[in-house]
Design a protein around this motif. Structure first.
Motif, PDB file in Angstrom:
ATOM      1  N   MET A 182       0.818  -1.206   0.000  1.00  0.00           N
ATOM      2  CA  MET A 182       0.000   0.000   0.000  1.00  0.00           C
ATOM      3  C   MET A 182       0.854   1.260   0.000  1.00  0.00           C
ATOM      4  SD  MET A 182      -2.908   1.491  -0.207  1.00  0.00           S
ATOM      5  CE  MET A 182      -4.161   0.243   0.120  1.00  0.00           C
ATOM      6  N   PHE A 183       1.920   1.269   0.786  1.00  0.00           N
ATOM      7  CA  PHE A 183       2.768   2.464   0.865  1.00  0.00           C
ATOM      8  C   PHE A 183       3.298   2.831  -0.516  1.00  0.00           C
ATOM      9  CE2 PHE A 183       6.774   4.691   1.226  1.00  0.00           C
ATOM     10  CZ  PHE A 183       6.502   5.662   2.181  1.00  0.00           C
ATOM     11  N   TYR A 184       3.818   1.834  -1.233  1.00  0.00           N
ATOM     12  CA  TYR A 184       4.430   2.133  -2.527  1.00  0.00           C
ATOM     13  C   TYR A 184       3.406   2.310  -3.641  1.00  0.00           C
ATOM     14  CZ  TYR A 184       8.961   1.815  -0.452  1.00  0.00           C
ATOM     15  OH  TYR A 184      10.055   2.074   0.335  1.00  0.00           O
ATOM     16  N   LEU A 185       2.250   1.654  -3.544  1.00  0.00           N
ATOM     17  CA  LEU A 185       1.199   1.905  -4.527  1.00  0.00           C
ATOM     18  C   LEU A 185       0.689   3.335  -4.373  1.00  0.00           C
ATOM     19  CD1 LEU A 185      -0.733   1.037  -6.751  1.00  0.00           C
ATOM     20  CD2 LEU A 185      -2.223   0.052  -4.985  1.00  0.00           C
ATOM     21  N   ASN A 186       0.458   3.758  -3.139  1.00  0.00           N
ATOM     22  CA  ASN A 186       0.002   5.121  -2.913  1.00  0.00           C
ATOM     23  C   ASN A 186       1.068   6.135  -3.304  1.00  0.00           C
ATOM     24  OD1 ASN A 186      -2.158   6.897  -1.708  1.00  0.00           O
ATOM     25  ND2 ASN A 186      -0.417   7.518  -0.453  1.00  0.00           N
ATOM     26  N   ARG A 187       2.337   5.824  -3.022  1.00  0.00           N
ATOM     27  CA  ARG A 187       3.424   6.715  -3.405  1.00  0.00           C
ATOM     28  C   ARG A 187       3.498   6.849  -4.930  1.00  0.00           C
ATOM     29  NH1 ARG A 187       7.981   8.327  -0.830  1.00  0.00           N
ATOM     30  NH2 ARG A 187       6.461   8.713   0.857  1.00  0.00           N
TER      31      ARG A 187
END
Length: 247
Positions: A182-187
């Motif tokens: 989630m962190f990198y998809l949102n980033r």
């Protein structure tokens, strides 16, 4: 994976940590949306946030145990939002590997979900999801249980899903894996919004390079211990800010 959680107590602490991390990284939607975890050693039992609490307030003991229909299965005064568990329950039940499910309505995530092209392969971060990102068309507020089979079908065996005109969803075998996704998809969504907002010519990554990076990501698996290091760093940060998530 060595960081797999083996007890309900440990799962509660990790799930509370996920809520605090999402709050820290501004991925909340006030008291709405959810992060859920399967209770280890059970069938059809999950942990979810108590409805009405800000994510900054979540603690291990405040999490509520529910069944597949989102109904409480323990004696607690806390309320839950069964409708919010509709999507989560579908994925938990259909995917044995999806012990952890996170759903967000971030500004960047919803913005990208509204684009016909979805997430574009514009940068190294986005290429983590090159041809590994599923999409599900918007059908209205996810209250209809009949939609669950279509979500599952569209999701397939991917680890990340764009709910069109709605938001983002990721899964994982562990809290660390789910949150990393989630962190990198949102980033990646944030970077895309920033890039397109500049109104300048964009350097397009050739498909051959995109595939090469996808192959490189396969070779750079987090199974070598990277996720444990990342998760430990998250926990150190939370402990330094406010360790009450563990209580």
């Amino acid at each position: 994976m060595s960081h797999a959680l083996q007890s309900e107590e440990a799962t509660r602490v990790a799930l509370a940590a996920c809520y605090r991390l999402a709050a820290h990284f501004q991925m909340t939607d006030l008291i709405y949306t959810h992060i859920t975890a399967k209770v280890p050693g059970t069938e059809g039992q999950f942990l979810i946030n108590p409805y009405g609490r800000r994510w900054e307030e979540i603690t291990a003991s405040s999490l509520v145990k529910i069944d597949t229909d989102g109904q409480k299965i323990e004696n607690t005064a806390a309320s839950v939002n069964p409708a919010g568990f509709t999507i989560h329950s579908a994925i938990h039940n259909a995917r044995p590997d999806a012990h952890w499910v996170m759903h967000t309505h971030t500004k960047a995530g919803v913005a990208v979900s509204c684009l016909a092209e979805g997430l574009l392969p514009l940068n190294q971060t986005a290429l983590q999801f090159f041809e590994r990102l599923a999409y599900h068309d918007f059908e209205g507020i996810a209250l209809d249980h009949a939609e669950r089979s279509r979500i599952v079908s569209d999701f397939g065996n991917h680890s990340a899903l764009v709910l069109r005109n709605h938001g983002l969803l990721t899964v994982g075998r562990t809290a660390a894996e789910m949150f990393n996704n989630m962190f990198y998809l949102n980033r990646a969504c944030e970077i895309q919004v920033a890039t397109l907002s500049m109104g300048r010519d964009v350097v397009v990554i050739p498909e051959s390079i995109a595939r090469r990076v996808a192959s490189q990501n396969d070779q750079m698996s987090f199974d070598d211990g990277g996720l444990e290091l990342e998760w430990a760093a998250h926990l150190r940060m939370l402990d330094s800010i406010d360790p009450t998530f563990r209580t």
